[in-house]
Design a protein around this motif. Structure first.
Motif, mmCIF file in Angstrom:
data_model
loop_
_atom_site.group_PDB
_atom_site.id
_atom_site.type_symbol
_atom_site.label_atom_id
_atom_site.label_comp_id
_atom_site.label_asym_id
_atom_site.label_seq_id
_atom_site.Cartn_x
_atom_site.Cartn_y
_atom_site.Cartn_z
ATOM 1 N N GLY A 47 39.814 -27.327 12.647
ATOM 2 C CA GLY A 47 38.879 -28.460 12.801
ATOM 3 C C GLY A 47 39.689 -29.676 13.215
ATOM 4 O O GLY A 47 38.893 -30.851 13.361
ATOM 5 N N LYS A 103 40.604 -37.958 16.710
ATOM 6 C CA LYS A 103 39.768 -38.498 15.825
ATOM 7 C C LYS A 103 39.954 -40.038 15.354
ATOM 8 O O LYS A 103 39.825 -40.382 14.242
ATOM 9 C CB LYS A 103 39.482 -37.728 14.637
ATOM 10 N N LEU A 132 37.623 -41.892 13.555
ATOM 11 C CA LEU A 132 37.162 -41.856 11.947
ATOM 12 C C LEU A 132 38.459 -42.742 11.192
ATOM 13 O O LEU A 132 37.983 -42.790 9.981
ATOM 14 C CB LEU A 132 37.351 -40.429 11.792
HETATM 15 N N1 LIG Z 1 34.466 -37.965 15.038
HETATM 16 C C1 LIG Z 1 35.212 -37.317 15.871
HETATM 17 N N2 LIG Z 1 35.036 -35.774 15.717
HETATM 18 C C2 LIG Z 1 35.666 -34.945 16.431
HETATM 19 C C3 LIG Z 1 36.946 -35.411 17.654
HETATM 20 N N3 LIG Z 1 37.175 -34.384 17.913
HETATM 21 C C4 LIG Z 1 36.545 -33.097 17.685
HETATM 22 N N4 LIG Z 1 35.498 -33.785 16.579
HETATM 23 C C5 LIG Z 1 34.685 -32.824 15.936
HETATM 24 O O1 LIG Z 1 35.402 -32.184 15.017
HETATM 25 C C6 LIG Z 1 34.996 -30.791 14.749
HETATM 26 C C7 LIG Z 1 35.805 -29.671 15.007
HETATM 27 O O2 LIG Z 1 36.570 -29.863 16.150
HETATM 28 P P1 LIG Z 1 36.924 -28.299 16.875
HETATM 29 O O3 LIG Z 1 37.321 -28.976 18.554
HETATM 30 O O4 LIG Z 1 36.025 -27.278 16.786
HETATM 31 O O5 LIG Z 1 38.235 -27.991 16.137
HETATM 32 P P2 LIG Z 1 39.157 -26.897 16.183
HETATM 33 O O6 LIG Z 1 38.862 -26.096 15.127
HETATM 34 O O7 LIG Z 1 40.717 -27.559 16.089
HETATM 35 O O8 LIG Z 1 38.699 -26.168 17.512
HETATM 36 C C8 LIG Z 1 33.919 -30.652 15.793
HETATM 37 O O9 LIG Z 1 32.467 -30.956 14.679
HETATM 38 C C9 LIG Z 1 34.007 -31.769 16.737
HETATM 39 O O10 LIG Z 1 32.775 -32.170 17.180
HETATM 40 C C10 LIG Z 1 37.148 -36.779 17.540
HETATM 41 O O11 LIG Z 1 37.837 -37.483 18.348
HETATM 42 N N5 LIG Z 1 36.087 -37.591 16.851
#
Ligand SMILES: Nc1nc2c(ncn2[C@@H]2O[C@H](COP(=O)(O)OP(=O)(O)O)[C@@H](O)[C@H]2O)c(=O)[nH]1
Ligand SMILES: [Mg+2]
Lengths: 224, 231
Positions: free
Chosen positions: B38, B173, B176
């Motif tokens: 995530g 992120k 956030l």
């Molecule tokens: N607010 C925010 N959400 C993000 C950011 N980067 C990723 N997300 C969200 O975080 C969630 C998990 O991201 P993902 O790329 O699937 O994580 P992974 O498990 O590391 O591959 C998704 O809903 C993304 O859209 C960011 O910079 N800001």
């Protein structure tokens, strides 16, 4: 022969891809067939005396120096299901990579050269055992143990079983493993004169069927 | 959203996978993306594909834990043609597949390389694991570790192999931070302390061109990789 080489070859940590495979355990857990230590033991015993015996025969024959490409055909004959043929060759390629790095030799190169798509894993196991200075009986032991070690580990992960119970299951299967290895090595000893048809061809139809189904699941923990 | 020490990044010369193809040409650079579930690994890979695909030949390997979710996401988002995305199954053990037994990943990488040659870059996403999960040098040439500010601003301070040794640390992120009470200055100070001279980037991948610092780093690595070819 080097007993330590056998330990290395049969070690679940030998980097040959086995960790991602459950040997049919994931499907058995999903159907409820395996749900506790007793059913785990029954599953492993069944797999050992069917798929395990067949794999041990192929591995032992390959360790005698018999033509691995002919043995690969014999493995195909003993693997009716496309999904499991595919898995067998894939694991064969992965084991070949690890074996060539560990015990480099022309026999392993020969397989890579002539069957770039891979040969069945037990055949590679036998050639690797030979390359490591092991006997056909050693190779049969490694294959027999492999046929139950992987599923038992998978059951621990899938069912959160007590790992000591799973280890005890494998401990109780040790004599059976020895018997299977002995039978497989005996048959392998006759291959040079009588051909590959004397090798064990025990199958487990339910493992074949669930193996084919499992390959089509969209959500799964294990590759097979 | 800054990239520290962009030029002083140390180059590794300990490639255990042969950096050359049989014909002597240099193979694709392999970059691993690790980090907790995530944190934004898939988002980073997707954004890199969108940013770099116009000028580079790319492929992606995903290591999903129990589905083909990441690969499916990348295909659905059409960040690359489907034949450029391969999913590896990890048998409930994502760190094993990128570190202890890399055989399935190497197969995937080599197959992509063979079918899509010439490839410039292969991005390998880990299934998401704990802070100790790093990629084997036998699988990747360089690796990025992705964490995010929403999982606790004490994570950089806690350290661990991913945070301290990855070739690039991405703290994602940042948008956030106000909502989760994360102190970015403390995170940056802790990160600098943990990483010494190794680079890191604070990103917000949901922001326009938020991937820029990572894309610049990747481009730089690729340039270095290619110039090593002459040696
Ligand atoms: N607010 C925010 N959400 C993000 C950011 N980067 C990723 N997300 C969200 O975080 C969630 C998990 O991201 P993902 O790329 O699937 O994580 P992974 O498990 O590391 O591959 C998704 O809903 C993304 O859209 C960011 O910079 N800001
Ligand atoms: Mg992901």
């Amino acid at each position: 022969m080097s007993r330590t080489a056998l330990l290395l070859l049969a070690d679940g940590r030998f980097p040959a891809g086995g960790h991602a495979h459950s040997g049919g355990m994931e499907a058995a857990v999903a159907s409820g067939a395996v749900h506790d230590t007793t059913s785990l033991e029954a599953f492993c015993r069944g797999r050992l005396h069917t798929a395990g015996l067949t794999a041990a025969g192929l591995a032992a024959a390959a360790a005698t120096g018999h033509d691995p490409l002919a043995l690969d055909d014999a493995a195909d004959t003993r693997t009716p299901v496309p999904a499991l043929r595919h898995i067998g060759r894939r694991l064969g390629r992965q084991l070949l990579r690890a074996a060539r790095a560990t015990w480099p030799c022309p026999e392993l190169d020969h397989i890579a050269h002539h069957r770039p798509g891979g040969v069945h894993q037990p055949v590679v196991l036998g050639v690797a055992a030979r390359a490591a200075g092991l006997t056909p009986l050693d190779a049969a032991h490694a294959a027999a143990y492999d046929s139950v070690g992987g599923p038992a580990t998978a059951a621990v992960r899938l069912l959160s079983l007590d790992p000591f119970d799973a280890a005890a299951v494998l401990g109780r299967l040790a004599d059976d493993c020895d018997d299977v290895a002995g039978e497989a090595a005996d048959a392998a000893g006759r291959v040079a004169t009588a051909g590959t048809t004397v090798l064990p061809a025990a199958s487990a139809p339910l493992l074949d069927i669930t193996g084919e189904h499992h390959a089509a699941w969209t959500v799964r923990l294990f590759a097979s | 959203m800054h990239l520290d020490h962009p030029v002083t990044m140390p180059h590794r010369h300990t490639h255990s996978a042969d950096p050359r193809r049989p014909d002597g040409s240099r193979r694709a650079l392999r970059i691993g993306f690790g980090g907790p579930v995530g944190s934004g690994k898939t988002a980073a890979v997707a954004a890199l594909c969108r940013t770099l695909r116009g000028r580079l030949s790319l492929a992606v390997v995903t290591n999903d834990i129990y589905t083909q979710e990441d690969a499916a996401f990348l295909r659905r988002e059409a960040v690359l043609p489907p034949e450029r995305i391969t999913a590896v199954e990890t048998g409930a053990c994502p760190h094993t597949a990128i570190r202890d037994d890399i055989s399935a990943n190497l197969e995937a990488v080599e197959q992509l390389e063979q079918e899509l040659r010439p490839l410039d870059l292969i991005l390998i996403e880990s299934g998401g694991d704990n802070l100790t999960a790093t990629f084997s040098r036998g699988l990747v040439d360089t690796q990025v570790f992705v964490i995010d500010v929403a999982s606790g601003d004490d994570i950089p301070r806690k350290g661990g192999p991913g945070i301290t040794t990855a070739d690039l640390l991405v703290v994602n992120k940042t948008d956030l931070a106000p909502y989760v009470g994360a102190d970015l200055d403390t995170m940056a100070a802790d990160t600098r302390r943990q990483r010494k001279d190794l680079p890191f980037a604070f990103t917000s991948l949901t922001t326009d061109d938020g991937i820029r610092p990572v894309a610049d780093w990747v481009t730089e690595r690729l340039t270095a990789w290619r110039s090593e070819a002459g040696r």
